[in-house]
Design a protein around this motif. Structure first.
Motif, PDB file in Angstrom:
ATOM      1  N   PHE A 113     -23.075   4.946  19.318  1.00  0.00           N
ATOM      2  CA  PHE A 113     -23.018   5.026  20.721  1.00  0.00           C
ATOM      3  C   PHE A 113     -24.189   5.934  21.103  1.00  0.00           C
ATOM      4  O   PHE A 113     -24.307   7.110  20.366  1.00  0.00           O
ATOM      5  CB  PHE A 113     -21.773   5.509  21.333  1.00  0.00           C
ATOM      6  CG  PHE A 113     -21.480   5.066  22.718  1.00  0.00           C
ATOM      7  CD1 PHE A 113     -21.010   3.638  22.847  1.00  0.00           C
ATOM      8  CD2 PHE A 113     -21.960   5.647  23.776  1.00  0.00           C
ATOM      9  CE1 PHE A 113     -20.748   3.123  24.327  1.00  0.00           C
ATOM     10  CE2 PHE A 113     -21.743   5.350  25.055  1.00  0.00           C
ATOM     11  CZ  PHE A 113     -21.157   4.060  25.471  1.00  0.00           C
TER      12      PHE A 113
ATOM     13  N   CYS B  87     -11.576  -1.424  25.774  1.00  0.00           N
ATOM     14  CA  CYS B  87     -12.420  -1.735  24.665  1.00  0.00           C
ATOM     15  C   CYS B  87     -14.036  -1.696  24.589  1.00  0.00           C
ATOM     16  O   CYS B  87     -14.869  -1.154  23.823  1.00  0.00           O
ATOM     17  CB  CYS B  87     -12.165  -3.179  24.089  1.00  0.00           C
ATOM     18  SG  CYS B  87     -10.349  -3.476  23.803  1.00  0.00           S
ATOM     19  N   MET B  88     -14.467  -1.982  25.956  1.00  0.00           N
ATOM     20  CA  MET B  88     -15.763  -2.254  26.443  1.00  0.00           C
ATOM     21  C   MET B  88     -16.458  -1.038  26.366  1.00  0.00           C
ATOM     22  O   MET B  88     -17.521  -0.836  26.466  1.00  0.00           O
ATOM     23  CB  MET B  88     -15.891  -3.063  27.379  1.00  0.00           C
ATOM     24  CG  MET B  88     -15.986  -4.700  26.944  1.00  0.00           C
ATOM     25  SD  MET B  88     -17.494  -4.826  25.994  1.00  0.00           S
ATOM     26  CE  MET B  88     -17.286  -6.628  25.394  1.00  0.00           C
ATOM     27  N   CYS B  90     -16.759   1.400  24.654  1.00  0.00           N
ATOM     28  CA  CYS B  90     -17.763   1.749  23.279  1.00  0.00           C
ATOM     29  C   CYS B  90     -18.196   0.493  22.874  1.00  0.00           C
ATOM     30  O   CYS B  90     -19.338   0.539  22.500  1.00  0.00           O
ATOM     31  CB  CYS B  90     -16.517   2.186  22.322  1.00  0.00           C
ATOM     32  SG  CYS B  90     -15.838   3.794  22.451  1.00  0.00           S
ATOM     33  N   HIS B  91     -17.398  -0.874  22.840  1.00  0.00           N
ATOM     34  CA  HIS B  91     -17.896  -1.903  22.380  1.00  0.00           C
ATOM     35  C   HIS B  91     -19.112  -2.472  23.216  1.00  0.00           C
ATOM     36  O   HIS B  91     -19.636  -3.758  22.948  1.00  0.00           O
ATOM     37  CB  HIS B  91     -16.897  -2.811  21.931  1.00  0.00           C
ATOM     38  CG  HIS B  91     -16.268  -2.231  20.646  1.00  0.00           C
ATOM     39  ND1 HIS B  91     -16.837  -2.287  19.613  1.00  0.00           N
ATOM     40  CD2 HIS B  91     -14.896  -1.969  20.663  1.00  0.00           C
ATOM     41  CE1 HIS B  91     -15.869  -1.642  18.662  1.00  0.00           C
ATOM     42  NE2 HIS B  91     -14.681  -1.300  19.208  1.00  0.00           N
ATOM     43  N   SER B  92     -19.487  -1.849  24.401  1.00  0.00           N
ATOM     44  CA  SER B  92     -20.690  -2.216  25.084  1.00  0.00           C
ATOM     45  C   SER B  92     -21.930  -2.133  24.502  1.00  0.00           C
ATOM     46  O   SER B  92     -22.975  -2.857  24.558  1.00  0.00           O
ATOM     47  CB  SER B  92     -20.744  -1.658  26.622  1.00  0.00           C
ATOM     48  OG  SER B  92     -20.883  -0.456  26.418  1.00  0.00           O
ATOM     49  N   GLN B  93     -21.732  -1.057  23.581  1.00  0.00           N
ATOM     50  CA  GLN B  93     -22.978  -0.754  22.756  1.00  0.00           C
ATOM     51  C   GLN B  93     -22.533  -0.956  21.113  1.00  0.00           C
ATOM     52  O   GLN B  93     -23.478  -1.101  20.351  1.00  0.00           O
ATOM     53  CB  GLN B  93     -23.378   0.673  22.943  1.00  0.00           C
ATOM     54  CG  GLN B  93     -23.891   0.844  24.693  1.00  0.00           C
ATOM     55  CD  GLN B  93     -24.482   2.183  24.551  1.00  0.00           C
ATOM     56  OE1 GLN B  93     -24.946   2.952  23.638  1.00  0.00           O
ATOM     57  NE2 GLN B  93     -24.458   2.707  25.997  1.00  0.00           N
ATOM     58  N   TRP B  95     -21.222  -2.594  17.799  1.00  0.00           N
ATOM     59  CA  TRP B  95     -20.848  -3.866  17.423  1.00  0.00           C
ATOM     60  C   TRP B  95     -20.794  -4.914  18.526  1.00  0.00           C
ATOM     61  O   TRP B  95     -20.032  -5.682  18.501  1.00  0.00           O
ATOM     62  CB  TRP B  95     -19.454  -3.746  16.755  1.00  0.00           C
ATOM     63  CG  TRP B  95     -19.332  -2.828  15.770  1.00  0.00           C
ATOM     64  CD1 TRP B  95     -18.758  -1.485  15.798  1.00  0.00           C
ATOM     65  CD2 TRP B  95     -19.472  -3.038  14.311  1.00  0.00           C
ATOM     66  NE1 TRP B  95     -18.767  -1.015  14.444  1.00  0.00           N
ATOM     67  CE2 TRP B  95     -19.199  -1.990  13.713  1.00  0.00           C
ATOM     68  CE3 TRP B  95     -19.911  -4.306  13.522  1.00  0.00           C
ATOM     69  CZ2 TRP B  95     -19.454  -1.823  12.382  1.00  0.00           C
ATOM     70  CZ3 TRP B  95     -20.179  -4.205  12.198  1.00  0.00           C
ATOM     71  CH2 TRP B  95     -19.628  -3.041  11.426  1.00  0.00           C
ATOM     72  N   ALA B  96     -21.903  -4.608  19.323  1.00  0.00           N
ATOM     73  CA  ALA B  96     -21.891  -5.387  20.385  1.00  0.00           C
ATOM     74  C   ALA B  96     -22.299  -6.807  20.301  1.00  0.00           C
ATOM     75  O   ALA B  96     -21.984  -7.641  21.131  1.00  0.00           O
ATOM     76  CB  ALA B  96     -23.007  -4.873  21.691  1.00  0.00           C
ATOM     77  N   VAL B  97     -22.825  -7.227  19.167  1.00  0.00           N
ATOM     78  CA  VAL B  97     -23.122  -8.769  18.776  1.00  0.00           C
ATOM     79  C   VAL B  97     -22.197  -9.257  17.651  1.00  0.00           C
ATOM     80  O   VAL B  97     -22.456 -10.310  17.140  1.00  0.00           O
ATOM     81  CB  VAL B  97     -24.591  -9.128  18.502  1.00  0.00           C
ATOM     82  CG1 VAL B  97     -25.479  -8.689  20.007  1.00  0.00           C
ATOM     83  CG2 VAL B  97     -25.183  -8.083  17.478  1.00  0.00           C
ATOM     84  N   GLU B 102     -16.164 -11.568  19.306  1.00  0.00           N
ATOM     85  CA  GLU B 102     -16.729 -12.519  20.087  1.00  0.00           C
ATOM     86  C   GLU B 102     -15.271 -12.739  21.189  1.00  0.00           C
ATOM     87  O   GLU B 102     -15.537 -12.904  22.432  1.00  0.00           O
ATOM     88  CB  GLU B 102     -16.830 -13.904  19.423  1.00  0.00           C
ATOM     89  CG  GLU B 102     -17.194 -14.966  20.423  1.00  0.00           C
ATOM     90  CD  GLU B 102     -18.254 -14.603  21.251  1.00  0.00           C
ATOM     91  OE1 GLU B 102     -19.148 -13.921  21.300  1.00  0.00           O
ATOM     92  OE2 GLU B 102     -17.911 -15.194  22.529  1.00  0.00           O
ATOM     93  N   ARG B 105     -15.594 -10.359  23.932  1.00  0.00           N
ATOM     94  CA  ARG B 105     -16.839 -10.591  24.870  1.00  0.00           C
ATOM     95  C   ARG B 105     -16.589 -11.683  25.787  1.00  0.00           C
ATOM     96  O   ARG B 105     -16.679 -11.853  26.984  1.00  0.00           O
ATOM     97  CB  ARG B 105     -17.889 -10.786  24.014  1.00  0.00           C
ATOM     98  CG  ARG B 105     -18.572  -9.544  23.480  1.00  0.00           C
ATOM     99  CD  ARG B 105     -19.994  -9.732  22.941  1.00  0.00           C
ATOM    100  NE  ARG B 105     -19.936 -10.495  21.771  1.00  0.00           N
ATOM    101  CZ  ARG B 105     -19.786 -10.312  20.493  1.00  0.00           C
ATOM    102  NH1 ARG B 105     -19.377  -9.137  20.282  1.00  0.00           N
ATOM    103  NH2 ARG B 105     -19.725 -11.292  19.385  1.00  0.00           N
TER     104      ARG B 105
END
Lengths: 189, 216
Positions: A113, B87-88, B90-93, B95-97, B102, B105
């Motif tokens: 991050f 969750c988002m 952190c996971h906005s950045q 393992w974002a893809v 999935e 997201r």
């Protein structure tokens, strides 16, 4: 008829294995629902609902704003227990990214991050408490809002107060330590 | 007419009576073993989830506090499953893809909940309250085991009434200081019987074993 009896007994015995009492026709928290279109039993709050607590939602304690500016004081009494509560909440909710020292080297940041600013640098130390409160409540940049995870505004002010203490401690010198306790500090190192 | 049964039939009849008792005991014992086995209790059985969430990674490796996600555990009877938004954080950045995330997201896109599988499912006639246990010094790991070592979450304990009563009859054996409740690695001290008894007194813990404590 007599020959049917054992079968009947067996049927009754098996019927007693039903799980009606275990699985009663009611919802557990967050259980799935086939009744509501979105599949949730936990219903979202209808639009324009005002919770009891939100009736005072536009004063300084709830917003961090005072007379059109960010409050540059902490609007709740700062006590030792408030600071301890703040430390507790800071370590739970802030330290994953900001680190326990507030230096921006939390584990989540270390793992990819983007590094948040050092919360004890000159810029952060000048931020008014009302602004920090507002960032916790609404988020800032890559940081999501923490209003839901820290729902009690007093807890958010506790974090603000603790952050002030953390900033002081990060810039403290030996002169700030009471003489009686200096030896103790030396022993710890 | 000669006797149909030989003399030994008497003994066989007696033994077969014994055998009948034995068979009943076997069926009863076997049923008990099945009912108490992980097949029934699901103890130690990892549960499949829409996202293979690892507590070992999040709580163990990263050291994220239980309460970061399970925010209501201190105030509510129910320890919530975190919202997609949490969750988002952190996971906005991170393992974002990643394909494995999935469903997360998708949940954010569509606003639909992720259909997690409940791992700890008490019978509906049991009342349980997380907050009172957490506030009275019962640690997460006492009931949930070392969640920080679970790559996929499972139920660590049998959750049988006998198991609940084991602690309710003698809370001093399991209670720990309040500031250690969320410490996954907590080890009870050697003199737990002394420390525990003191904590029971300090926290005013009652040994509640009446039926209506949990069946209300």
């Amino acid at each position: 008829m007599i020959r049917l009896l054992p079968i009947l007994a067996a049927a009754m015995f098996l019927a007693s294995c039903r799980q009606d009492m275990h699985d009663q026709p009611r919802y557990k928290p967050l259980a799935a629902s086939t009744f509501f279109a979105d599949g949730r039993s936990a219903r979202p709050i209808p639009a324009h609902t005002v919770a009891e607590d939100q009736l005072n939602g536009d004063d300084t304690v709830h917003t961090g704003w005072k007379n059109g500016e960010f409050d540059d004081t902490i609007p709740v009494p700062v006590t030792l227990s408030l600071l301890q509560r703040g430390q507790d909440r800071f370590d739970i909710f802030c330290s994953p990214c900001h680190g326990r020292l507030g230096d921006g080297h939390g584990m989540v940041a270390e793992r990819g991050f983007h590094f948040p600013a050092d919360l004890a640098d000159d810029r952060s130390r000048r931020l008014p408490p009302g602004y920090i409160f507002q960032v916790i409540t609404n988020g800032y940049g890559g940081m999501g809002d923490y209003g839901d995870q820290i729902p009690d505004v007093n807890d958010r002010w506790a974090v603000v107060a603790y952050l002030r203490a953390l900033q002081l401690s990060r810039h403290a010198t030996m002169d700030d330590v009471p003489t009686a306790q200096r030896a103790q500090l030396g022993a710890a190192q | 007419m000669a006797q149909f049964f030989p003399r030994t039939a008497n003994s066989i009849a007696r033994f077969s009576l014994l055998g009948l008792v034995g068979a009943i005991a076997c069926i009863a014992g076997g049923s008990y073993l099945i009912v108490e086995s992980p097949y029934e209790t699901r103890q130690g059985v990892p549960r499949e989830q829409p996202i293979p969430f690892s507590h070992e990674h999040h709580a163990g490796d990263l050291g994220i506090d239980c309460r970061y996600c399970h925010t209501t555990v201190e105030d509510s009877s129910f320890a919530n499953i975190p919202a997609t938004k949490i969750c988002m954080n952190c996971h906005s950045q991170m393992w974002a893809v990643a394909p494995v995330l999935e469903p997360l997201r998708e949940s954010l896109r569509t606003g639909r909940s992720i259909a997690w599988t409940r791992v700890h499912d008490l019978p509906d006639f049991v009342y349980f309250n997380h907050s009172i246990h957490v506030h009275n010094g019962i640690g997460c790991s006492t009931c949930h085991g070392r969640v920080d070592k679970m790559p996929i979450t499972w139920q660590a304990e049998p959750l049988r009434m006998q198991w609940c009563l084991d602690c309710h009859r003698n809370p001093a054996r399991y209670v720990r200081p309040r500031d250690q409740v969320f410490n996954m690695a907590y080890q009870p001290p050697r003199n737990q019987d002394v420390v525990g008894a003191e904590l029971v007194k300090e926290y005013h813990i009652q040994s509640l074993t009446s039926c209506s404590t949990c069946h209300r």
